[in-house]
Design an enzyme around this catalytic site. Structure first.
Site, PDB file in Angstrom:
ATOM      1  N   HIS A 213       0.853  -1.193   0.000  1.00 37.50           N
ATOM      2  CA  HIS A 213       0.000   0.000   0.000  1.00 37.50           C
ATOM      3  C   HIS A 213       0.886   1.239   0.000  1.00 37.50           C
ATOM      4  O   HIS A 213       0.857   2.062   0.915  1.00 37.50           O
ATOM      5  CB  HIS A 213      -0.960  -0.020   1.191  1.00 37.50           C
ATOM      6  CG  HIS A 213      -2.116  -0.940   0.997  1.00 37.50           C
ATOM      7  ND1 HIS A 213      -3.247  -0.562   0.308  1.00 37.50           N
ATOM      8  CD2 HIS A 213      -2.290  -2.223   1.372  1.00 37.50           C
ATOM      9  CE1 HIS A 213      -4.092  -1.587   0.280  1.00 37.50           C
ATOM     10  NE2 HIS A 213      -3.527  -2.611   0.906  1.00 37.50           N
ATOM     11  N   HIS A 234       0.450  -8.330  -1.485  1.00 41.84           N
ATOM     12  CA  HIS A 234      -0.272  -8.516  -2.749  1.00 41.84           C
ATOM     13  C   HIS A 234       0.376  -7.767  -3.928  1.00 41.84           C
ATOM     14  O   HIS A 234      -0.036  -6.716  -4.344  1.00 41.84           O
ATOM     15  CB  HIS A 234      -1.758  -8.219  -2.640  1.00 41.84           C
ATOM     16  CG  HIS A 234      -2.186  -6.983  -1.913  1.00 41.84           C
ATOM     17  ND1 HIS A 234      -1.653  -5.742  -2.153  1.00 41.84           N
ATOM     18  CD2 HIS A 234      -3.148  -6.810  -0.968  1.00 41.84           C
ATOM     19  CE1 HIS A 234      -2.259  -4.854  -1.388  1.00 41.84           C
ATOM     20  NE2 HIS A 234      -3.152  -5.476  -0.647  1.00 41.84           N
ATOM     21  N   ARG A 245      11.950   2.237 -16.403  1.00 43.74           N
ATOM     22  CA  ARG A 245      12.905   3.168 -15.795  1.00 43.74           C
ATOM     23  C   ARG A 245      12.654   3.365 -14.303  1.00 43.74           C
ATOM     24  O   ARG A 245      13.523   3.879 -13.597  1.00 43.74           O
ATOM     25  CB  ARG A 245      12.853   4.536 -16.504  1.00 43.74           C
ATOM     26  CG  ARG A 245      13.508   4.535 -17.878  1.00 43.74           C
ATOM     27  CD  ARG A 245      13.697   5.939 -18.402  1.00 43.74           C
ATOM     28  NE  ARG A 245      12.418   6.618 -18.613  1.00 43.74           N
ATOM     29  CZ  ARG A 245      11.695   6.550 -19.724  1.00 43.74           C
ATOM     30  NH1 ARG A 245      12.127   5.802 -20.743  1.00 43.74           N
ATOM     31  NH2 ARG A 245      10.554   7.198 -19.845  1.00 43.74           N
ATOM     32  N   GLY A 267      -7.842 -14.069 -10.882  1.00 48.45           N
ATOM     33  CA  GLY A 267      -8.159 -13.677 -12.244  1.00 48.45           C
ATOM     34  C   GLY A 267      -8.722 -12.271 -12.343  1.00 48.45           C
ATOM     35  O   GLY A 267      -9.030 -11.810 -13.447  1.00 48.45           O
ATOM     36  N   ASP A 291      -6.700 -12.794   0.339  1.00 49.75           N
ATOM     37  CA  ASP A 291      -7.168 -11.422   0.592  1.00 49.75           C
ATOM     38  C   ASP A 291      -8.700 -11.406   0.651  1.00 49.75           C
ATOM     39  O   ASP A 291      -9.350 -10.431   0.271  1.00 49.75           O
ATOM     40  CB  ASP A 291      -6.656 -10.449  -0.465  1.00 49.75           C
ATOM     41  CG  ASP A 291      -6.764  -8.985  -0.038  1.00 49.75           C
ATOM     42  OD1 ASP A 291      -6.800  -8.723   1.177  1.00 49.75           O
ATOM     43  OD2 ASP A 291      -6.838  -8.107  -0.913  1.00 49.75           O
TER      44      ASP A 291
END
Length: 400
Positions: A213, A234, A245, A267, A291
């Site tokens: 996060h 995640h 870059r 998915g 999750d």
């Protein structure tokens, strides 16, 4: 051949773990195949005593008090979920979340780290107390993951921005004091003021630290990993993408062999092509997580995730009125099938991503995630189509 050990057992005595199970009733579980991260073994068996695997092999098996013949099933270790928020309409912030744990156990998750979203520190302290109470009688609950409150407000995902704070020494110490023996993992955005000191303090206290996060750079993520963080929360979600870059946290995690990368393989959160790329880039370091929020194992409709309203439509959860994904409705057996069918993983590699890899990420790789003597008797029987048939946790049937 009798008492032939699995490839993963080389160097481990066949009677390892017997002191804890010697006086317990023994159960022999036979299957067409045994599969863990070391590979498949045909015509296999596992001898369980108490909560521990006593022996594992192929061919002629030892005597046991009970024999369970799974015929054409594949036996794998129980799944370990590092990151989930609930299921069966419950959240892990609720006073009672037993149905959520049961729902995931029915799908093969035998050990869980339950995740808490960002809330005021006082509320998190209360949640940690409730989790501690459950852990006192439930060995399958491994502890808590504080996904908040030390997150970037600019990549908060489904966390209430009002409850996000910097990881000050006072906040860190308050949570460590309340969560002693309970906090297993914490997510921190490495660019926040005081983040690196917080990483060091949590690691010193025995807590696994994850980067997530975040809007942080490659350099900031590397600094967090050098300070002791060893997980990427995640991967791809709630962080800068992998730019040629500006490789960001994903690039830093992929190139650092110390880091395990969580992946939500439903998915929806990550395109299969990106998931395939990640598996190839970091072999043996991908931990499949759910999750999952309250709609896992439940119907579409309105839910709450922490203090936020969530709407689930066709199994996809969003913060109500937005396009922000709010957790998943995933179970780990589905993640296993997706790993094989969507990303082309071999069954041993897919199983490892649900068992030995997450166990190792939280320092428990010597106890969970393998079909080997001395390991926990956490077992999942799978049909040829990889559907869950039977589940045992700590040697006890979880499907009866």
């Amino acid at each position: 051949m009798s008492d032939t050990r699995l490839p993963s057992d080389v160097g481990r005595p066949s009677d390892a773990g017997r002191p804890t199970g010697l006086e317990a009733r023994t159960t022999l579980v036979r299957a067409a195949r045994l599969v863990d991260g070391a590979g498949p073994v045909a015509d296999g068996w596992v001898l369980v005593g108490g909560d521990t695997i006593l022996q594992a092999g192929t061919g002629v098996a030892p005597d046991a008090d009970e024999v369970v013949d799974l015929v054409d099933a594949t036996l794998v270790p129980g799944f370990v979920d590092l990151h989930g928020h609930g299921g069966a309409t419950q959240a892990y912030e609720d006073d009672d979340f037993s149905a959520a744990l049961a729902a995931h156990r029915a799908h093969g998750t035998t050990r869980s780290v339950v995740s808490l979203v960002a809330n005021p520190v006082t509320d998190l302290v209360r949640s940690l107390g409730r989790i501690r109470d459950v852990m006192a009688t439930d060995p399958l609950l491994l502890g808590a993951h504080l996904e908040g409150p030390f997150l970037s407000p600019d990549n908060k995902g489904a966390h209430n921005e009002d409850f996000l704070v910097a990881p000050t020494p006072a906040a860190v110490e308050a949570l460590l004091a309340a969560g002693e023996g309970v906090i297993r993992q914490v997510t921190i955005a490495p660019e926040l003021p005081g983040a690196l000191d917080a990483v060091r303090r949590f690691v010193e206290a025995g807590v696994t630290v994850a980067v997530g996060h975040t809007v942080g750079t490659y350099e900031q993520a590397r600094a967090a990993f050098d300070a002791g963080a060893t997980v990427l929360t995640h991967a791809f979600n709630a962080m800068p993408g992998l730019h040629h870059r500006r490789p960001g946290p994903i690039g830093a995690a992929v190139e650092d062999e110390r880091v395990t990368l969580e992946l939500i393989l439903d998915g929806v959160h990550v395109h299969p092509a990106a998931a395939r790329t990640l598996f190839r880039a970091a072999p043996g370091r991908i931990a499949l997580i759910t999750d999952a929020m309250g709609a896992a194992g439940a119907a579409d409709g309105p839910y709450r995730l922490g203090s936020l309203d969530v709407t689930v439509t066709d199994g996809v959860a969003h913060v109500t009125g937005t396009d922000t994904i709010a957790g998943s409705t995933l179970t780990q057996d589905v993640a296993l099938r997706n790993a094989v069918r969507l990303t082309g993983q071999s069954l041993p590699d897919a199983v490892a991503a649900l068992t030995s890899v997450p166990a190792r990420a939280i320092g428990l790789g010597d106890r969970f995630g393998r079909l080997a003597p001395g390991f926990a008797a956490d077992l999942v029987a799978l049909s040829p189509a990889l559907e869950v048939l039977r589940v045992w946790g700590a040697g006890q049937p979880l499907d009866q």
